[in-house]
Design an enzyme around this catalytic site. Sequence first.
Site, PDB file in Angstrom:
ATOM      1  CG  ASN A  75     -52.751   4.880  13.989  1.00 21.20           C
ATOM      2  OD1 ASN A  75     -52.870   3.702  13.660  1.00 21.20           O
ATOM      3  ND2 ASN A  75     -53.785   5.599  14.411  1.00 21.20           N
ATOM      4  CE  LYS A 123     -61.913   6.366  21.446  1.00 27.94           C
ATOM      5  NZ  LYS A 123     -63.108   6.594  20.590  1.00 27.94           N
ATOM      6  CE1 TYR A 160     -44.929  -0.742  16.305  1.00 32.01           C
ATOM      7  CE2 TYR A 160     -46.028  -0.532  18.439  1.00 32.01           C
ATOM      8  CZ  TYR A 160     -46.089  -0.752  17.072  1.00 32.01           C
ATOM      9  OH  TYR A 160     -47.311  -0.986  16.466  1.00 32.01           O
ATOM     10  CE  LYS A 175     -43.166  -4.137  12.792  1.00 34.36           C
ATOM     11  NZ  LYS A 175     -43.965  -4.528  11.622  1.00 34.36           N
ATOM     12  CE  LYS A 183     -48.351  13.740  25.710  1.00 38.36           C
ATOM     13  NZ  LYS A 183     -47.727  13.905  24.390  1.00 38.36           N
ATOM     14  N   GLY A 200     -46.313   2.479  13.978  1.00 41.00           N
ATOM     15  CA  GLY A 200     -46.488   1.585  12.837  1.00 41.00           C
ATOM     16  C   GLY A 200     -45.917   2.176  11.566  1.00 41.00           C
ATOM     17  CB  THR A 253     -42.386  24.406  27.185  1.00 39.27           C
ATOM     18  OG1 THR A 253     -41.603  23.265  27.558  1.00 39.27           O
ATOM     19  CG2 THR A 253     -41.642  25.167  26.118  1.00 39.27           C
ATOM     20  N   GLY A 287     -49.543  23.310  16.545  1.00 37.26           N
ATOM     21  CA  GLY A 287     -49.623  23.714  17.948  1.00 37.26           C
ATOM     22  C   GLY A 287     -48.497  24.645  18.338  1.00 37.26           C
ATOM     23  CE1 TYR A 304     -50.774  15.844  27.499  1.00 35.58           C
ATOM     24  CE2 TYR A 304     -49.841  16.212  29.685  1.00 35.58           C
ATOM     25  CZ  TYR A 304     -49.749  16.317  28.312  1.00 35.58           C
ATOM     26  OH  TYR A 304     -48.644  16.898  27.737  1.00 35.58           O
TER      27      TYR A 304
END
Length: 324
Positions: free
Chosen positions: A105, A97, A165, A111, A155, A108, A181, A18, A151
């Site tokens: 993900n 999603k 976490y 971690k 976020k 995880g 930006t 991106g 969005y």
Amino acid sequence: MPPISDSRKRILVTGGAGFLGSHLIDRLLEQGHEVICVDNLFSSTKRNIDHLHSNPRFEFMRHDVCFPLYVEVDEIYNLACPASPIHYQHDPIQTLKTSVHGAINMLGLAKRLKCKILQASTSEVYGDPSVHPQTEEYWGNVNPIGPRSCYDEGKRAAETLFFDYHRQHDLPIKVARIFNTYGPRMHRQDGRVVSNFIVQALLNQPITIYGDGTQSRSFCYVDDLVEGFIRLMATDASVVGPINIGNTREFTILELANMVIEITRSRSELVWMPLPGDDPRQRQPDVSKAREILHWEPTVAAHDGLARTVGYFREMLAGEIRAL
């Protein structure tokens, strides 16, 4: 796998093809690191990373972060998510999603690896702010069921996951809240005001202003934003954020349009359209924490940054400009 030295790290950048991700990867490679770029190319393009494929320390992996990823890295920058209204409203469920499943993900993975992970959050977590400028302590004024909610709330949920976490697993997280930006490699049809104005001006098309043009924004050049990311990632475990990264110079959308016309020497005229739903009236960061903790502040003036961005689009649109 042999251990990686302190001077060279293996770094994962999701959303790396991106606009922001590709500039971040450029900087990381310049610093001598190895970089794995992960992107499903939903709202990005391989053109942004074409110049990197000959670099032996660069690897591209086409992958959707909504699904688990198994790699061995030392740091993770999680930038994966469409960021312009046109892109994130095209498939709002998938946008949500990407923010939530993608965060789960990547967290995880971090971690398992016990590595630092940085979340590219957004000023959209503040919604249409009732506090100006916005400090990190402000909880926001967000519509949870509007056209931008996929969005904004995605976020916000990702930030929640990052901090949970951190608290539950002692994971070393970093959360950066990005304010508007701009710069080279922006998508010409992403619907954002800077790219819209520049493309319209270069093609001498009417410049579309939504609302009365008095709504204000502050715009940060991409090089400054990337510097903020890298400095935040380099902090010790006590610094988690969130930290605002953006430019404090605020000006109206009408002032931006006139600046673009001046730089491009365009013959474009201004046209006025209704303001989209939930579009914030003001957006300006308080970057006191970034100054104090990261010793960071933006250095690229708006006129200089816009001139560089105009140069990029002028080259991209050269054929269309010659045909005028």
